[in-house]
Design a protein around this motif. Sequence first.
Motif, short mmCIF file in Angstrom:
data_model
loop_
_atom_site.label_atom_id
_atom_site.label_comp_id
_atom_site.label_asym_id
_atom_site.label_seq_id
_atom_site.Cartn_x
_atom_site.Cartn_y
_atom_site.Cartn_z
N PRO A 77 0.82 -1.21 0.00
CA PRO A 77 0.00 0.00 0.00
C PRO A 77 0.86 1.26 0.00
CG PRO A 77 -0.86 -1.60 1.56
CD PRO A 77 0.44 -2.14 1.06
N SER A 78 0.43 2.27 -0.75
CA SER A 78 1.20 3.50 -0.93
C SER A 78 1.64 4.11 0.40
CB SER A 78 0.37 4.52 -1.72
OG SER A 78 1.09 5.71 -1.88
N GLY A 79 2.93 4.40 0.49
CA GLY A 79 3.45 5.07 1.68
C GLY A 79 3.83 4.16 2.83
N THR A 80 3.65 2.83 2.67
CA THR A 80 3.90 1.92 3.80
C THR A 80 5.28 1.28 3.77
OG1 THR A 80 2.97 0.01 2.63
CG2 THR A 80 1.45 1.32 3.98
N ALA A 81 6.01 1.41 2.66
CA ALA A 81 7.29 0.69 2.55
C ALA A 81 8.43 1.61 2.08
CB ALA A 81 7.14 -0.49 1.60
N TYR A 105 5.56 -13.19 2.21
CA TYR A 105 4.27 -13.05 2.92
C TYR A 105 3.91 -14.33 3.68
CZ TYR A 105 -0.70 -11.88 3.54
OH TYR A 105 -1.95 -11.62 4.06
N GLY A 106 3.51 -14.14 4.94
CA GLY A 106 3.20 -15.30 5.78
C GLY A 106 1.73 -15.57 5.99
N GLY A 107 0.87 -14.80 5.30
CA GLY A 107 -0.57 -15.07 5.38
C GLY A 107 -1.32 -14.20 6.37
N ILE A 108 -0.62 -13.44 7.17
CA ILE A 108 -1.28 -12.56 8.14
C ILE A 108 -1.03 -11.10 7.74
CG2 ILE A 108 -1.39 -11.83 10.57
CD1 ILE A 108 -0.34 -14.60 11.33
N ARG A 109 -2.12 -10.36 7.56
CA ARG A 109 -1.99 -8.95 7.19
C ARG A 109 -1.47 -8.14 8.37
NH1 ARG A 109 -4.27 -7.53 2.42
NH2 ARG A 109 -5.62 -9.05 1.40
N LEU A 110 -0.59 -7.18 8.08
CA LEU A 110 0.01 -6.36 9.15
C LEU A 110 -0.69 -5.02 9.32
CD1 LEU A 110 3.85 -6.89 8.57
CD2 LEU A 110 2.29 -8.24 9.96
N LEU A 115 3.01 -2.33 8.58
CA LEU A 115 3.94 -2.35 7.45
C LEU A 115 5.00 -1.25 7.58
CD1 LEU A 115 1.46 -3.01 4.50
CD2 LEU A 115 3.21 -4.58 5.36
N VAL A 116 4.55 -0.05 7.93
CA VAL A 116 5.48 1.07 8.12
C VAL A 116 6.53 0.70 9.17
CG1 VAL A 116 5.71 3.43 9.02
CG2 VAL A 116 3.88 2.88 7.40
#
Length: 208
Positions: A77-81, A105-110, A115-116
């Motif tokens: 997502p924009s701005g997160t990495a 990716y491990g299957g769990i959304r952060l 992410l930031v």
Amino acid sequence: MNDTPYLIPAAPVIFEEEIKKSLFITYLAHTPNVAAAKTFVDEIKKKHADARHNCWGFVAGRPENSMMWGFSDDGEPSGTAGKPILAQLSGSGVGEVSAVVTRYYGGIRLGTGGLVKAYGGGVQQALKLLQTMEKKITTLIKLQLDYGFMPVAQSLFSQFGVLEVEAQYSDEVELTLEIEVRELEAFTQTIINKSGAKAVITPVKGIE
């Protein structure tokens, strides 16, 4: 030209951590220009072509020169990495450095905040491991002088940290020298004074 020395990476760094089953691998490397930075990013992307994301940021010149900065979220997502990666690099005071953070990716959304924290935190940890060295800003000059003045000149080379690059011997000596930009004026004045204005210093063409 800014003649103040700055820090650059002395050796590459790799830092790995697992966050909620996602594996994050942070790579830091010395990249002296934008082309080198992009080449480094491509190398890591090829190495981890099976990863979900290879996000990156670089500071490809002096630490404060934002014209030489770049970053990418690579699908996150924009701005997160990319921005958190670049923020860590630009805040480190180190120049000519690139970071690529690979995520499996491990299957769990952060979530965006997670992410930031993951991307910025990985680079922050890697920077703690980074060894640096000082990059001095140098230029090349020609020095023409009489043979008899050589011993005095060579003692001044030691005093001002001058490096002899090339020497040509004919009726007189012509030396190509590398010197720190911030030492050039003082060195020039000293040589002229000590030689009674017989020694001649000229810049090497093509070098500012």
